[in-house]
Design an enzyme around this catalytic site. Structure first.
Site, PDB file in Angstrom:
ATOM      1  N   HIS A  15       0.915  -1.270   0.054  1.00 21.91           N
ATOM      2  CA  HIS A  15       0.015  -0.168   0.033  1.00 21.91           C
ATOM      3  C   HIS A  15       1.116   1.011  -0.132  1.00 21.91           C
ATOM      4  O   HIS A  15       1.665   1.474   0.936  1.00 21.91           O
ATOM      5  CB  HIS A  15      -0.883  -0.025   1.081  1.00 21.91           C
ATOM      6  CG  HIS A  15      -1.798  -1.124   1.119  1.00 21.91           C
ATOM      7  ND1 HIS A  15      -3.106  -1.273   0.600  1.00 21.91           N
ATOM      8  CD2 HIS A  15      -1.631  -2.333   1.689  1.00 21.91           C
ATOM      9  CE1 HIS A  15      -3.759  -2.395   0.784  1.00 21.91           C
ATOM     10  NE2 HIS A  15      -2.786  -3.150   1.381  1.00 21.91           N
ATOM     11  N   LEU A  16       0.759   2.020  -1.012  1.00 21.44           N
ATOM     12  CA  LEU A  16       1.510   3.294  -1.237  1.00 21.44           C
ATOM     13  C   LEU A  16       0.794   4.410  -0.981  1.00 21.44           C
ATOM     14  O   LEU A  16       1.570   5.663  -0.901  1.00 21.44           O
ATOM     15  CB  LEU A  16       2.216   3.294  -2.541  1.00 21.44           C
ATOM     16  CG  LEU A  16       3.378   2.481  -2.775  1.00 21.44           C
ATOM     17  CD1 LEU A  16       4.000   2.697  -4.327  1.00 21.44           C
ATOM     18  CD2 LEU A  16       4.446   2.724  -1.768  1.00 21.44           C
ATOM     19  N   ARG A  17      -0.586   4.362  -0.934  1.00 16.92           N
ATOM     20  CA  ARG A  17      -1.472   5.667  -0.665  1.00 16.92           C
ATOM     21  C   ARG A  17      -1.022   6.706  -1.847  1.00 16.92           C
ATOM     22  O   ARG A  17      -0.727   6.264  -3.006  1.00 16.92           O
ATOM     23  CB  ARG A  17      -1.164   6.270   0.639  1.00 16.92           C
ATOM     24  CG  ARG A  17      -1.157   5.388   1.918  1.00 16.92           C
ATOM     25  CD  ARG A  17      -2.447   4.448   1.985  1.00 16.92           C
ATOM     26  NE  ARG A  17      -2.518   3.770   3.113  1.00 16.92           N
ATOM     27  CZ  ARG A  17      -2.974   2.855   3.384  1.00 16.92           C
ATOM     28  NH1 ARG A  17      -3.566   1.864   2.452  1.00 16.92           N
ATOM     29  NH2 ARG A  17      -3.072   2.019   4.514  1.00 16.92           N
ATOM     30  N   ASN A  41      -6.590   0.329  -2.959  1.00 17.59           N
ATOM     31  CA  ASN A  41      -7.861   0.773  -2.001  1.00 17.59           C
ATOM     32  C   ASN A  41      -7.528   2.353  -1.681  1.00 17.59           C
ATOM     33  O   ASN A  41      -7.211   2.608  -0.350  1.00 17.59           O
ATOM     34  CB  ASN A  41      -7.887  -0.224  -0.863  1.00 17.59           C
ATOM     35  CG  ASN A  41      -6.573  -0.164  -0.158  1.00 17.59           C
ATOM     36  OD1 ASN A  41      -5.592  -0.050  -0.722  1.00 17.59           O
ATOM     37  ND2 ASN A  41      -6.710  -0.424   1.146  1.00 17.59           N
ATOM     38  N   LYS A  99      -7.815  -6.716  -7.747  1.00 20.98           N
ATOM     39  CA  LYS A  99      -7.915  -7.333  -6.143  1.00 20.98           C
ATOM     40  C   LYS A  99      -9.291  -7.221  -5.715  1.00 20.98           C
ATOM     41  O   LYS A  99     -10.295  -6.229  -6.116  1.00 20.98           O
ATOM     42  CB  LYS A  99      -7.141  -6.046  -5.669  1.00 20.98           C
ATOM     43  CG  LYS A  99      -7.257  -6.244  -3.864  1.00 20.98           C
ATOM     44  CD  LYS A  99      -6.306  -7.212  -3.448  1.00 20.98           C
ATOM     45  CE  LYS A  99      -6.299  -7.567  -1.934  1.00 20.98           C
ATOM     46  NZ  LYS A  99      -5.676  -6.639  -0.947  1.00 20.98           N
ATOM     47  N   LEU A 219      -5.318  -6.240   9.255  1.00 22.63           N
ATOM     48  CA  LEU A 219      -6.299  -7.091   8.860  1.00 22.63           C
ATOM     49  C   LEU A 219      -5.655  -7.899   7.777  1.00 22.63           C
ATOM     50  O   LEU A 219      -5.387  -7.432   6.760  1.00 22.63           O
ATOM     51  CB  LEU A 219      -7.900  -6.389   8.473  1.00 22.63           C
ATOM     52  CG  LEU A 219      -8.474  -6.006   9.647  1.00 22.63           C
ATOM     53  CD1 LEU A 219      -9.642  -5.133   9.255  1.00 22.63           C
ATOM     54  CD2 LEU A 219      -9.134  -7.133  10.446  1.00 22.63           C
ATOM     55  N   HIS A 251      -0.460   4.345   8.015  1.00 19.41           N
ATOM     56  CA  HIS A 251      -1.655   5.188   8.481  1.00 19.41           C
ATOM     57  C   HIS A 251      -1.031   6.306   9.442  1.00 19.41           C
ATOM     58  O   HIS A 251      -0.221   5.895  10.009  1.00 19.41           O
ATOM     59  CB  HIS A 251      -2.914   4.381   9.403  1.00 19.41           C
ATOM     60  CG  HIS A 251      -3.565   3.308   8.451  1.00 19.41           C
ATOM     61  ND1 HIS A 251      -4.647   3.823   7.824  1.00 19.41           N
ATOM     62  CD2 HIS A 251      -3.472   2.134   8.156  1.00 19.41           C
ATOM     63  CE1 HIS A 251      -5.214   2.728   7.103  1.00 19.41           C
ATOM     64  NE2 HIS A 251      -4.305   1.688   7.492  1.00 19.41           N
ATOM     65  N   ALA A 263      -6.888  -0.248  10.524  1.00 15.15           N
ATOM     66  CA  ALA A 263      -6.081  -1.414  10.584  1.00 15.15           C
ATOM     67  C   ALA A 263      -5.032  -1.238   9.550  1.00 15.15           C
ATOM     68  O   ALA A 263      -5.114  -0.537   8.343  1.00 15.15           O
ATOM     69  CB  ALA A 263      -6.996  -2.495   9.999  1.00 15.15           C
TER      70      ALA A 263
HETATM   71  O1  DOR Z   1      -4.514  -4.244   7.977  1.00 16.12           O
HETATM   72  C1  DOR Z   1      -4.684  -3.852   6.703  1.00 16.12           C
HETATM   73  N1  DOR Z   1      -4.422  -2.539   6.125  1.00 16.12           N
HETATM   74  N2  DOR Z   1      -5.371  -4.751   5.954  1.00 16.12           N
HETATM   75  C2  DOR Z   1      -5.886  -4.311   4.662  1.00 16.12           C
HETATM   76  O2  DOR Z   1      -6.381  -5.227   3.963  1.00 16.12           O
HETATM   77  C3  DOR Z   1      -5.904  -3.219   4.093  1.00 16.12           C
HETATM   78  C4  DOR Z   1      -4.706  -2.353   4.802  1.00 16.12           C
HETATM   79  C5  DOR Z   1      -4.789  -1.035   4.523  1.00 16.12           C
HETATM   80  O3  DOR Z   1      -4.805  -0.452   3.360  1.00 16.12           O
HETATM   81  O4  DOR Z   1      -4.458   0.014   5.388  1.00 16.12           O
HETATM   82 ZN    ZN Z   2      -3.311  -5.025   1.688  1.00 15.51          ZN
END
Ligand code: DOR
Ligand code: ZN
Length: 345
Positions: A15-17, A41, A99, A219, A251, A263
């Site tokens: 995840h790079l945002r 996402n 995905k 998660l 995050h 998460a």
């Molecule tokens: O812990 C998680 N963070 N699980 C995920 O599936 C998504 C990810 C996130 O994008 O922060």
């Molecule tokens: Zn992920």
């Protein structure tokens, strides 16, 4: 052994945002990995090839001077992803798959899939065009215990996908249980799995050690010690189907240290070092290269990287936090020492 040289690794789940947050975390990954599969996402989710192309250009533009790093993309699958979009994704040359986020399963998954029935046309098109399905494997029914959601997903959803679309390649992302590792071994060809550093190094006690630990909340959740041991055996074993995907998920600190915290565990600052620690614990540093640098590339049909990286056995202390745009970010193992350090090329 004081140094460990290996073929440059790839991160098949990252995840790079975007924007300043991306600029803050991307250098960590680019310093270690030659390629990454970047998760879609975002807000709004990356549901089209056109959006992915623009996002990919922003990633390339944010790379530090001289970085040698290739982002690969995956489409965010929805209830209505048209087969035409799958074809466009394949034709782009930079999209490896799509995905599957069950709607409500995790961060920014609300636009995800509400019923697998809705995805058959897209999944059939993916099989036809050779795109790979990456799966967040957890059911979302509130009555299912949160620690059992991965196992329930295998029975209720994953088995059906594998049967219904026989030609589809599927990566069961960030597996967390002995049952999932066993399922991958026994399933039809074409199923593989990624494993994160936190699921190799920690069990669920780490979420509650002396009080609630939001920076150990991801998660799917960390599971029992026997699950961790099974994952470590899978990663360090001989089976080609298990490979590296960090799920590094940054995050802002205040969104995790909150009454309803997000998460995600950030591990990009020390990803390969953390895996080295896990492999060393298992007495299998000799298998790190296969797990980190070979099996994933082979699975995705991409050439293995030619460059190499070196790790040296040199203790260093992970900072308490890193800058993250206007915020800060608490990394995995903040304030503690790690055994391995990446030696600059
Ligand atoms: O812990 C998680 N963070 N699980 C995920 O599936 C998504 C990810 C996130 O994008 O922060
Ligand atoms: Zn992920």
């Amino acid at each position: 052994m004081t140094t460990l040289a290996l073929r440059r690794p790839d991160d098949w789940h990252l995840h790079l945002r975007d924007g300043a947050h991306m600029a803050a975390v991307l250098p960590f990954t680019a310093a270690r990995f030659a390629r990454a599969l970047v998760m879609p996402n975002l807000k709004p989710p990356m549901t089209t090839t056109a959006a992915l192309g623009e996002y990919r250009a922003r990633i390339l533009a944010a790379l530090p001077e001289g970085a040698d790093f290739e982002p690969w993309m995956t489409l965010y699958l929805t209830d209505s992803t048209p087969p035409d979009e799958i074809r466009r994704a394949r034709d782009s040359g930079f999209v490896l798959g799509a995905k599957l986020y069950p709607a409500g399963a995790t961060t920014h998954s609300d636009a995800g899939v509400t019923s697998i029935e809705n995805t058959w046309p897209a999944l059939e098109a993916m099989a036809e065009h050779g795109l790979v399905l990456q799966v967040h494997g957890e059911v979302t029914e509130p009555e299912v215990d949160v620690f059992d959601r991965e196992t329930a997903f295998i029975d209720r959803v994953l088995t059906r996908i594998l049967e219904r679309v026989p030609g589809l390649k599927v990566v069961f992302e960030h597996i967390t249980t002995a049952a999932a590792a066993e399922f991958v071994r026994s399933a039809r060809g074409g199923l593989a799995a990624t494993i994160t550093p936190q699921h190799l190094l920690l069990n669920r006690n780490a979420i509650f050690e002396g009080g609630v630990r939001p920076h150990h909340y991801c998660l799917p959740l960390l599971k029992r010690e026997r699950d961790r041991e099974a994952l470590l055996a899978a990663a360090t074993g001989n089976d080609q189907r298990f490979f590296l995907g960090t799920d590094s998920a940054p995050h802002a600190r205040h969104t995790k240290e909150a009454p309803c915290g997000c998460a995600g565990i950030f591990s990009a600052h020390a990803a390969i070092e953390l895996y080295a620690e896990a492999f060393e614990q298992a007495g299998r540093l000799d298998r790190l290269e296969a797990f980190a640098s070979e099996r994933g590339a082979d699975y995705y049909g991409l050439p293995r990287n030619e460059q190499r990286i070196s790790l040296s056995r040199e203790r260093w202390t992970v900072p308490d936090h890193y800058p993250f745009g206007d915020d800060e970010l608490v990394p995995l193992r903040s304030g503690t020492s790690l055994a391995w350090r990446v030696v600059p090329a």
